[in-house]
Scaffold this motif. Structure first.
Motif, PDB file in Angstrom:
ATOM      1  N   GLU A  39       0.824  -1.225  -0.136  1.00 22.00           N
ATOM      2  CA  GLU A  39       0.018   0.012   0.060  1.00 22.00           C
ATOM      3  C   GLU A  39       0.948   1.327   0.024  1.00 22.00           C
ATOM      4  OE1 GLU A  39      -2.800   2.763  -0.502  1.00 22.00           O
ATOM      5  OE2 GLU A  39      -3.068   0.414  -0.498  1.00 22.00           O
ATOM      6  N   ARG A  42       2.257   1.650  -3.297  1.00 19.71           N
ATOM      7  CA  ARG A  42       1.423   2.002  -4.483  1.00 19.71           C
ATOM      8  C   ARG A  42       1.123   3.312  -4.342  1.00 19.71           C
ATOM      9  NH1 ARG A  42      -2.221  -1.340  -2.574  1.00 19.71           N
ATOM     10  NH2 ARG A  42      -1.773  -3.016  -4.251  1.00 19.71           N
ATOM     11  N   ARG A  45       3.759   5.251  -6.157  1.00 16.03           N
ATOM     12  CA  ARG A  45       3.766   5.177  -7.295  1.00 16.03           C
ATOM     13  C   ARG A  45       2.728   6.025  -8.023  1.00 16.03           C
ATOM     14  NH1 ARG A  45       5.084  -0.956  -9.364  1.00 16.03           N
ATOM     15  NH2 ARG A  45       7.216  -1.331  -7.967  1.00 16.03           N
ATOM     16  N   LYS A  46       1.616   5.872  -7.427  1.00 18.06           N
ATOM     17  CA  LYS A  46       0.407   6.879  -7.933  1.00 18.06           C
ATOM     18  C   LYS A  46       0.559   8.339  -7.846  1.00 18.06           C
ATOM     19  CE  LYS A  46      -3.787   5.550  -6.625  1.00 18.06           C
ATOM     20  NZ  LYS A  46      -4.888   4.777  -5.927  1.00 18.06           N
ATOM     21  N   ARG A  72       3.056  -0.070 -13.069  1.00 15.35           N
ATOM     22  CA  ARG A  72       2.764  -1.387 -12.657  1.00 15.35           C
ATOM     23  C   ARG A  72       2.323  -1.182 -11.224  1.00 15.35           C
ATOM     24  NH1 ARG A  72       3.702  -5.998 -15.674  1.00 15.35           N
ATOM     25  NH2 ARG A  72       5.307  -5.570 -17.076  1.00 15.35           N
ATOM     26  N   ASP A  73       1.316  -1.804 -10.854  1.00 17.34           N
ATOM     27  CA  ASP A  73       1.028  -1.822  -9.418  1.00 17.34           C
ATOM     28  C   ASP A  73       1.989  -2.808  -8.596  1.00 17.34           C
ATOM     29  OD1 ASP A  73      -1.231  -1.428  -7.326  1.00 17.34           O
ATOM     30  OD2 ASP A  73      -0.799  -3.522  -7.181  1.00 17.34           O
ATOM     31  N   TYR A  80      -1.889  -2.404 -14.269  1.00 13.25           N
ATOM     32  CA  TYR A  80      -1.014  -1.128 -14.266  1.00 13.25           C
ATOM     33  C   TYR A  80      -2.185   0.218 -14.038  1.00 13.25           C
ATOM     34  CZ  TYR A  80      -2.315  -0.685 -19.289  1.00 13.25           C
ATOM     35  OH  TYR A  80      -3.412  -0.753 -20.438  1.00 13.25           O
ATOM     36  N   TRP A  81      -1.355   1.059 -13.579  1.00 11.64           N
ATOM     37  CA  TRP A  81      -2.169   2.613 -13.286  1.00 11.64           C
ATOM     38  C   TRP A  81      -1.777   3.421 -14.536  1.00 11.64           C
ATOM     39  CZ3 TRP A  81      -5.452   2.960  -9.156  1.00 11.64           C
ATOM     40  CH2 TRP A  81      -5.339   2.099  -8.166  1.00 11.64           C
ATOM     41  N   LEU A  99      -7.061   1.806 -12.833  1.00  9.12           N
ATOM     42  CA  LEU A  99      -6.206   0.656 -12.795  1.00  9.12           C
ATOM     43  C   LEU A  99      -6.724  -0.193 -14.030  1.00  9.12           C
ATOM     44  CD1 LEU A  99      -3.866  -0.891 -11.359  1.00  9.12           C
ATOM     45  CD2 LEU A  99      -5.853  -1.515  -9.865  1.00  9.12           C
TER      46      LEU A  99
END
Length: 279
Positions: A39, A42, A45-46, A72-73, A80-81, A99
């Motif tokens: 989490e 994630r 990255r987001k 990628r998640d 992938y986002w 996503l």
């Protein structure tokens, strides 16, 4: 012969991966973070994907709804986002990211997916499990240089970053990339390179490490295309960096860490000026 970097350990005993890392203790210098959970990674990255979209807006790399960035998640690498369809880069934020899977199905999010983004990016992500992030946009200078169907020569230290590390893709040149075969014909070219010039289409970059790196090298590649076009318009034949020096520059100023490091200056600026992007 390829150059191999030999770096001395820092005074803290930690291994150095770049000549730019300080040897002196106690100085402020960005470090790639470690994560204690999926989490946490994630979210990182987001947030950096959103900042990359905002950076593309600041560099005027937008063209209507064209352009897509993916990462990628960390927990589910088959997903992938990406940025939402028909939302300007300057309006992308955490809450409107989507996503998707490699079949183009939206798994999370309210917006449609850009079909061209799915066709190209999903094909590359699926064919190359090592590729973490990708960027593509329809840009002025990248599009112009792509029409020549030629690789970029090493005219400067910046251009040397891409020396022997980019390809020209002629498959599906000029075709609208919304059919699955277009993605399949492009994805094979991304083995062991960071960038591609798709003839009559534009630029693509990929990273095995971060969206930060993929985004910065895209911005850098667009700038290199601009410089190359300016030189060619002058009619003057440029002096090229020698292959040996070009490889040395690529290894020293073109590593994945340096790409990530460059982007941190953009990230910090945008995060401070546009905090609403994290809503």
């Amino acid at each position: 012969m390829e150059t191999v970097l030999k770096l001395q350990p820092s005074s803290t005993g930690k291994p150095r991966v770049s000549i730019y890392q300080p040897e002196q203790d106690g100085l402020i210098f960005p470090e790639i973070p470690a994560f204690s959970s999926f989490e946490e990674e994630r979210q990182y990255r987001k947030k950096h994907l959103v900042a990359a979209c905002r950076a593309f807006a600041e560099h005027q790399l937008d063209y209507g709804f064209a352009g897509h960035l993916t990462v990628r998640d960390p927990e589910f690498p088959e997903l992938y986002w990406t940025n939402p369809m028909c939302v300007h880069f300057s309006q992308v934020k955490l809450s409107n990211l989507i996503l998707a899977d490699h079949a183009g199905k939206v798994v999370e999010g309210d917006y449609a997916i850009n079909r061209a983004g799915f066709v190209l990016h999903a094909a590359v992500h699926e064919a190359h499990p090592d590729i973490l992030a990708m960027c593509h946009a329809h840009t002025v200078y990248g599009g112009a240089w792509a029409a020549t169907g030629r690789p970029l020569p090493p005219i400067s230290q910046d251009a040397a970053v891409f020396f022997e590390d980019h390809v020209v893709i002629t498959a599906e040149a000029g075709a609208v990339a919304v059919e699955t075969q277009a993605g399949n014909s492009v994805c094979g070219s991304f083995k062991n390179v960071r960038a591609a010039i798709h003839q009559n289409h534009g630029l693509l970059t990929a990273s095995r490490h971060s969206i930060d790196e993929a985004a910065f090298w895209f911005i850098a590649l667009e700038r290199c295309c601009q410089q190359q076009l300016m030189i060619e318009a002058s009619g003057i034949t440029p002096k090229l960096v020698t292959p040996e020096r070009a490889r040395y520059s690529r290894e020293n100023v073109g590593s994945p860490f340096i790409g990530w490091l460059h982007f941190q200056a953009l990230y910090d600026k945008i995060a401070k000026e546009q905090p609403e992007m994290f809503a």
